[in-house]
Design a protein around this motif. Structure first.
Motif: not given
Length: 321
Positions: A203, A207, A312
Motif C-alpha cells: 500500500l 499510494l 488504495a
C-alpha cells in the motif's frame, strides 16, 4: 505445530492443509473452540484469521449495516449470551453494544480494542473543514458517542500497525481462554502479522504518488489511513445517506468543495450516486467511493486485505497517479 492456509492473507499449500487436518483430528472429541462474537466486519476478518482451523467467530453487524446506527436483533442477543469472548472496538464506535454486553454477556471476556497495548489513537477532527459525524440526521446531537468534542477517532483498523495490535491482542485473549489451542492461535497470528507487513509495504508503494493531492470525504473515517500513508484529505461533508440535504445545505457543501480546491470527493457505498453528483455540481472535483468497513464485501478472513486494497485502488482511480 498447527499449520494452515490463510485465504486472502497467505497462499496455502497442500502440506499445510494436511498438517492442519491432522492437528484438528488429534483434538479430543469433547474439545470445543471458544464462542467468539465480533462487532464489525474488518475486526471479524482479523479475528477469523487468528482462529483459523480452530473455530469461527460470529459477526454482529452484517452486510452493509453501520455500527453507528445498528439495532440489536434477538439472534444477536442470543449470540452474546453464549459468548466466551466478545471483541469490539469500544463504545466510541459500537455504542449499541454497551448495555447488551452487561445484560447479555456479563461473564464473557470483553476485548475492547481501543484500550489495548500498542494501539495508536488519533483525536477526531472537528471544526473548520472537518464536520461532526452525522448519525442519520443533518443536525448534530452531542449525546452520541461519536459526537463528543474530545473524542478519539474510532476507525483504528485502517492503520495496519493497529491491525497488528488487534491480531496480537486477539491471540493473547484466545490463548488465555483456550490454552489447549494456544499454539494454533500464536501460529495463526504470526502468519497474519507477516501478511499485514507485506500488505502495508504494498500500500505504501501504491499510494506514494498521491501524497500532495487534496480530497474530501463524506465523513472523517480515514484519518488512520491518511496518517499511515501521508495522504492529503482536506475536509469532510457529513450528510445522512437516507435523507436528502436541503438546498441551503447543498449550496454550503458545493462552496466548501470549491473552497478546498479538492481534486476528488469520496462518498461511501450507502450514498446514492445522484447525491454525490449533485454536491460536486459546479465544482472541478471528480467523484469516487471509499468503503471503510467492507459494506459490499463478504465477511471472512479475506475481507481485511481486500478492504485496504480497495481503498488504495479507489484513491488512485479518482486522484490519478
Amino acid at each position: 505445530m498447527h499449520r494452515f492456509a490463510l485465504p486472502g492473507f497467505v497462499a496455502g499449500t497442500l502440506s499445510a492443509l494436511v498438517a492442519t487436518a491432522g492437528a484438528t483430528a488429534a483434538l479430543p472429541a469433547w474439545a470445543e473452540a471458544p464462542k467468539v462474537v465480533v462487532s464489525i466486519k474488518p475486526i471479524h476478518s482479523l479475528v477469523a484469521a487468528v482462529m483459523h482451523g480452530v473455530g469461527k467467530p460470529v459477526l454482529l453487524v452484517r452486510g452493509g449495516a453501520s455500527p453507528h446506527s445498528y439495532t440489536m436483533k434477538p439472534s444477536d442477543a442470543k449470540a452474546l449470551s453464549a459468548a466466551d469472548l466478545v471483541v469490539w472496538v469500544g463504545p466510541e464506535l459500537e455504542g449499541f453494544l454497551e448495555k447488551p454486553l452487561s445484560a447479555n454477556a456479563p461473564k464473557a471476556t470483553r476485548l475492547t480494542l481501543m484500550e489495548q497495548k500498542g494501539m495508536t489513537l488519533l483525536q477526531a477532527r472537528e471544526g473548520g473543514a472537518w464536520e461532526p459525524h452525522d448519525h442519520g440526521h443533518e443536525g448534530h446531537d452531542h449525546k452520541d458517542h461519536d459526537d463528543d468534542h474530545d473524542e478519539l477517532n474510532s476507525h483504528i483498523w485502517l492503520d495496519p500497525a493497529n491491525a497488528r495490535a488487534i491480531v496480537a491482542a486477539t491471540a493473547d485473549a484466545l490463548a488465555a481462554r483456550d490454552p489447549a489451542d494456544a499454539e494454533a492461535y500464536r501460529s495463526n497470528a504470526d502468519r497474519t502479522l507477516q501478511a499485514i507487513d507485506a500488505l502495508d509495504a504494498e500500500l505504501k508503494a501504491t499510494l506514494a504518488p498521491l501524497k500532495d493531492k487534496p480530497f474530501v470525504v463524506f465523513h472523517d473515517a480515514y484519518q488512520y489511513f491518511e496518517a499511515r500513508y501521508d495522504l492529503s484529505a482536506v475536509g469532510s461533508i457529513t450528510v445522512s445517506p437516507d435523507r436528502r440535504p436541503s438546498a441551503k445545505r447543498l449550496s454550503a457543501i458545493r462552496a466548501k468543495i470549491a473552497g478546498l480546491n479538492a481534486a476528488c470527493v469520496f462518498a461511501e457505498p450507502q450514498f446514492e450516486p445522484t447525491l454525490v453528483r449533485t454536491v460536486v455540481e459546479g465544482t472541478n472535483a471528480r467523484t469516487g467511493v471509499l468503503d471503510p468497513e467492507g459494506a459490499d464485501l463478504p465477511e471472512g478472513e479475506a475481507l481485511y486485505p481486500t478492504l485496504m486494497r480497495n481503498l488504495a485502488a479507489s484513491l488512485r482511480g479518482c486522484l490519478g497517479a
